[in-house]
Design a protein around this motif. Structure first.
Motif, PDB file in Angstrom:
ATOM      1  N   GLY A  33      -2.627  -6.044  -6.800  1.00  0.00           N
ATOM      2  CA  GLY A  33      -1.105  -6.270  -7.043  1.00  0.00           C
ATOM      3  C   GLY A  33      -0.397  -5.183  -7.724  1.00  0.00           C
ATOM      4  N   LEU A  34      -0.930  -3.976  -7.929  1.00  0.00           N
ATOM      5  CA  LEU A  34      -0.288  -2.910  -8.730  1.00  0.00           C
ATOM      6  C   LEU A  34       0.353  -1.704  -7.825  1.00  0.00           C
ATOM      7  N   ASP A  35       1.381  -1.477  -8.609  1.00  0.00           N
ATOM      8  CA  ASP A  35       2.419  -0.500  -7.885  1.00  0.00           C
ATOM      9  C   ASP A  35       1.803   1.220  -8.135  1.00  0.00           C
ATOM     10  N   LYS A  36       0.791   1.038  -9.115  1.00  0.00           N
ATOM     11  CA  LYS A  36       0.251   2.360  -9.713  1.00  0.00           C
ATOM     12  C   LYS A  36      -1.179   2.245  -9.873  1.00  0.00           C
ATOM     13  N   VAL A  37      -1.869   3.389  -9.323  1.00  0.00           N
ATOM     14  CA  VAL A  37      -3.323   3.532  -9.694  1.00  0.00           C
ATOM     15  C   VAL A  37      -3.601   3.504 -11.089  1.00  0.00           C
ATOM     16  N   THR A  38      -4.825   2.757 -11.502  1.00  0.00           N
ATOM     17  CA  THR A  38      -5.438   3.087 -12.787  1.00  0.00           C
ATOM     18  C   THR A  38      -6.501   3.523 -12.900  1.00  0.00           C
ATOM     19  N   VAL A  39      -6.852   4.052 -13.964  1.00  0.00           N
ATOM     20  CA  VAL A  39      -8.517   4.530 -13.871  1.00  0.00           C
ATOM     21  C   VAL A  39      -9.259   3.466 -13.619  1.00  0.00           C
TER      22      VAL A  39
ATOM     23  N   LEU B 298       0.875  -1.096   0.088  1.00  0.00           N
ATOM     24  CA  LEU B 298       0.046   0.131  -0.133  1.00  0.00           C
ATOM     25  C   LEU B 298       0.839   1.361  -0.031  1.00  0.00           C
ATOM     26  N   TYR B 299       1.665   1.238   0.773  1.00  0.00           N
ATOM     27  CA  TYR B 299       2.513   2.569   0.989  1.00  0.00           C
ATOM     28  C   TYR B 299       3.593   3.078  -0.102  1.00  0.00           C
ATOM     29  N   ASN B 300       3.673   2.049  -0.974  1.00  0.00           N
ATOM     30  CA  ASN B 300       4.451   2.401  -2.321  1.00  0.00           C
ATOM     31  C   ASN B 300       3.849   2.574  -3.460  1.00  0.00           C
ATOM     32  N   VAL B 301       2.427   2.417  -3.338  1.00  0.00           N
ATOM     33  CA  VAL B 301       1.397   2.530  -4.441  1.00  0.00           C
ATOM     34  C   VAL B 301       1.378   4.105  -4.708  1.00  0.00           C
ATOM     35  N   GLU B 302       1.487   4.428  -5.929  1.00  0.00           N
ATOM     36  CA  GLU B 302       1.597   5.720  -6.718  1.00  0.00           C
ATOM     37  C   GLU B 302       0.293   6.154  -7.252  1.00  0.00           C
ATOM     38  N   LEU B 303      -0.219   7.475  -7.191  1.00  0.00           N
ATOM     39  CA  LEU B 303      -1.307   7.710  -7.664  1.00  0.00           C
ATOM     40  C   LEU B 303      -0.828   9.270  -8.377  1.00  0.00           C
ATOM     41  N   ASP B 304      -0.887   9.114  -9.791  1.00  0.00           N
ATOM     42  CA  ASP B 304      -0.486  10.332 -10.656  1.00  0.00           C
ATOM     43  C   ASP B 304      -1.234  11.637 -10.195  1.00  0.00           C
ATOM     44  N   TYR B 305      -0.555  12.609 -10.532  1.00  0.00           N
ATOM     45  CA  TYR B 305      -1.127  13.972 -10.347  1.00  0.00           C
ATOM     46  C   TYR B 305      -2.391  14.242 -11.158  1.00  0.00           C
ATOM     47  N   GLU B 306      -2.174  13.747 -12.457  1.00  0.00           N
ATOM     48  CA  GLU B 306      -3.560  14.141 -13.148  1.00  0.00           C
ATOM     49  C   GLU B 306      -4.640  13.228 -12.740  1.00  0.00           C
ATOM     50  N   LEU B 307      -4.524  12.238 -12.256  1.00  0.00           N
ATOM     51  CA  LEU B 307      -5.811  11.158 -11.960  1.00  0.00           C
ATOM     52  C   LEU B 307      -6.232  12.021 -10.510  1.00  0.00           C
ATOM     53  N   ARG B 308      -5.307  12.440  -9.728  1.00  0.00           N
ATOM     54  CA  ARG B 308      -5.849  13.248  -8.408  1.00  0.00           C
ATOM     55  C   ARG B 308      -6.683  14.383  -8.966  1.00  0.00           C
ATOM     56  N   ILE B 309      -6.222  15.038  -9.760  1.00  0.00           N
ATOM     57  CA  ILE B 309      -6.873  16.345 -10.567  1.00  0.00           C
ATOM     58  C   ILE B 309      -8.218  15.945 -10.756  1.00  0.00           C
ATOM     59  N   LYS B 310      -8.490  14.781 -11.464  1.00  0.00           N
ATOM     60  CA  LYS B 310      -9.536  14.443 -12.054  1.00  0.00           C
ATOM     61  C   LYS B 310     -10.547  13.841 -11.011  1.00  0.00           C
ATOM     62  N   ILE B 311     -10.155  13.345 -10.015  1.00  0.00           N
ATOM     63  CA  ILE B 311     -11.024  12.839  -8.773  1.00  0.00           C
ATOM     64  C   ILE B 311     -11.498  13.958  -8.084  1.00  0.00           C
ATOM     65  N   SER B 312     -10.636  15.098  -8.064  1.00  0.00           N
ATOM     66  CA  SER B 312     -11.163  16.324  -7.339  1.00  0.00           C
ATOM     67  C   SER B 312     -12.156  17.026  -8.365  1.00  0.00           C
ATOM     68  N   GLN B 313     -12.110  16.840  -9.677  1.00  0.00           N
ATOM     69  CA  GLN B 313     -12.822  17.478 -10.515  1.00  0.00           C
ATOM     70  C   GLN B 313     -14.377  16.861 -10.377  1.00  0.00           C
ATOM     71  N   VAL B 314     -14.592  15.652 -10.279  1.00  0.00           N
ATOM     72  CA  VAL B 314     -15.403  14.811 -10.043  1.00  0.00           C
ATOM     73  C   VAL B 314     -16.242  15.169  -8.789  1.00  0.00           C
ATOM     74  N   CYS B 315     -15.516  15.535  -7.618  1.00  0.00           N
ATOM     75  CA  CYS B 315     -16.232  15.918  -6.310  1.00  0.00           C
ATOM     76  C   CYS B 315     -16.709  17.158  -6.408  1.00  0.00           C
ATOM     77  N   SER B 316     -15.768  18.192  -7.290  1.00  0.00           N
ATOM     78  CA  SER B 316     -16.363  19.391  -7.631  1.00  0.00           C
ATOM     79  C   SER B 316     -17.719  19.399  -8.161  1.00  0.00           C
ATOM     80  N   ARG B 317     -17.687  18.675  -9.448  1.00  0.00           N
ATOM     81  CA  ARG B 317     -18.731  18.758 -10.259  1.00  0.00           C
ATOM     82  C   ARG B 317     -20.049  18.112  -9.567  1.00  0.00           C
ATOM     83  N   LEU B 318     -19.912  17.489  -8.684  1.00  0.00           N
ATOM     84  CA  LEU B 318     -20.980  16.844  -7.913  1.00  0.00           C
ATOM     85  C   LEU B 318     -21.452  17.579  -6.764  1.00  0.00           C
ATOM     86  N   ASP B 319     -20.643  18.779  -6.596  1.00  0.00           N
ATOM     87  CA  ASP B 319     -20.783  19.782  -5.346  1.00  0.00           C
ATOM     88  C   ASP B 319     -20.854  18.870  -4.016  1.00  0.00           C
ATOM     89  N   VAL B 320     -19.667  18.139  -3.913  1.00  0.00           N
ATOM     90  CA  VAL B 320     -19.435  17.438  -2.448  1.00  0.00           C
ATOM     91  C   VAL B 320     -18.840  18.357  -1.435  1.00  0.00           C
TER      92      VAL B 320
END
Length: 352
Positions: A306-312, A263-285
């Motif tokens: 079993g992945l080291d990087k988060v996918t869509v 878990l602690y070595n799994v990476e989440l790309d900046y672009e995907l983090r931005i898109k997650i926050s876009q979804v939250c913003s669009r849903l007015d969370v």
């Protein structure tokens, strides 16, 4: 010797890997045990859909933990955040510490529980006369490093729900009486279940659960028959059933342990983090809890796969669970089934 003999008569638990359907609930529970910081799960569904069975089954499949022997808080032998004060003092004084392995604690919180029963009590008289902090641990102490299950959480007093959520979020329980204060670790996965017909939790409290899983009664007649037959067969010969699923249970146990380590070595790309926050913003969370939980759950899902990087694909699997209960503004509204979340997710991530 008596306790060892009694352990042989533990009630057999239906194997987690044998549970048919209810994938949403199973996934939410698995991700929370991989990363308890996700913040617990609220399971809402019809009566008789196997909520309690599944929750007891996940506790049974988890690997054993090492605790300091005879410690009321299931203290860890080296992690300060999971350690009671007495153990800390013993370590500071270089005293030898005996440990033992136990099954992950699974604590049921009864509906009629009082605050003292949940948090623990301080014996004021003893404290004043003998000058010692006489603390009687409560259910939060027992649940440290384990699971705390509240059935019909929507019928529990809001004040108690608040206490549970605070402890689950901070990992600590503080009891104060007459100027005397006791603090002990209370790091647990909070699991609440309930039937929507008996009323929902207030949106403010619901928002503080990391995930929200919905379960429905199985409609397919053949699948219903299969579930009934399997349950009947288990009740008649539980030992045979447990043996039948032993290999699958062990495989899942190993997958959970590997995911916790990865878990602690799994990476989440900046672009995907931005898109997650876009979804939250669009849903007015409201607030940022939705963004944080989605990021955590996506990493936990990637680790589980079993992945080291988060996918869509990882985000797609968990985003409904993380956001659907955060859309409700009016206490009288029903919770969205997740269709709105999926729609906005597809638009933001530009999926067909």
């Amino acid at each position: 010797m008596v306790t060892q003999n009694l352990k042989k008569f533990d009630t057999p638990v239906f194997p987690f890997t044998a549970i048919v359907g209810q994938d949403e609930m199973k996934l939410a529970l698995l991700l929370n045990v991989i990363d308890p910081k996700i913040g617990g799960v609220m399971i809402m569904g019809d009566r008789g859909t196997g909520k309690s069975t599944t929750i007891r089954a996940i506790a049974d499949v988890l690997p054993e933990i090492e605790i300091v022997k005879d410690d009321p808080f299931n203290s860890h032998k080296s992690d300060l955040d999971l350690m009671g004060n007495e153990v800390k003092l013993a370590i500071q004084n270089n005293e030898s510490i005996n440990t033992e392995f136990i099954k992950i604690p699974m604590v049921d919180l009864p509906l009629g529980a009082t605050e003292d029963r949940v948090c623990g009590t301080i014996d004021i008289e003893k404290a004043l006369t003998e000058g010692i902090k006489a603390f009687e641990p409560g259910l939060l102490a027992k649940a440290n490093r384990g699971l705390l299950y509240v059935d019909e959480v929507n019928l529990l007093d809001d004040h108690l729900v608040d206490i549970l959520l605070d402890s689950a979020a901070s990992g600590w329980n503080t009891v104060e009486r007459e100027g005397i204060s006791i603090r002990h670790p209370a790091r647990f996965v909070l699991i609440g279940s309930g039937n929507p017909e008996e009323g929902e939790l207030r949106p403010q409290l619901l928002d503080r659960f990391g995930m929200h899983a919905e379960i429905r009664t199985v409609k397919d007649p053949e699948l219903r028959v299969k579930v009934v037959e399997e349950r009947t067969s288990f009740d008649q010969t539980p030992i045979n059933w447990i043996k039948k699923y032993e290999v699958q249970q062990q495989k899942l146990r190993e997958q959970i342990v590997n995911a916790q380590e990865r878990l602690y070595n799994v990476e989440l790309d900046y672009e995907l983090r931005i898109k997650i926050s876009q979804v939250c913003s669009r849903l007015d969370v409201d607030g940022l809890r939705g963004d944080i939980v989605t990021n955590r759950a996506a990493k936990a899902h990637a680790a589980f796969m079993g992945l080291d990087k988060v996918t869509v694909s990882n985000i797609k699997e968990i985003i409904r669970l993380c956001l659907r209960h955060r859309l409700r503004k009016d206490p009288l509204e029903t919770i969205d089934s997740g269709d709105k979340v999926s729609k906005i997710f597809a638009e933001v991530f530009e999926l067909d």
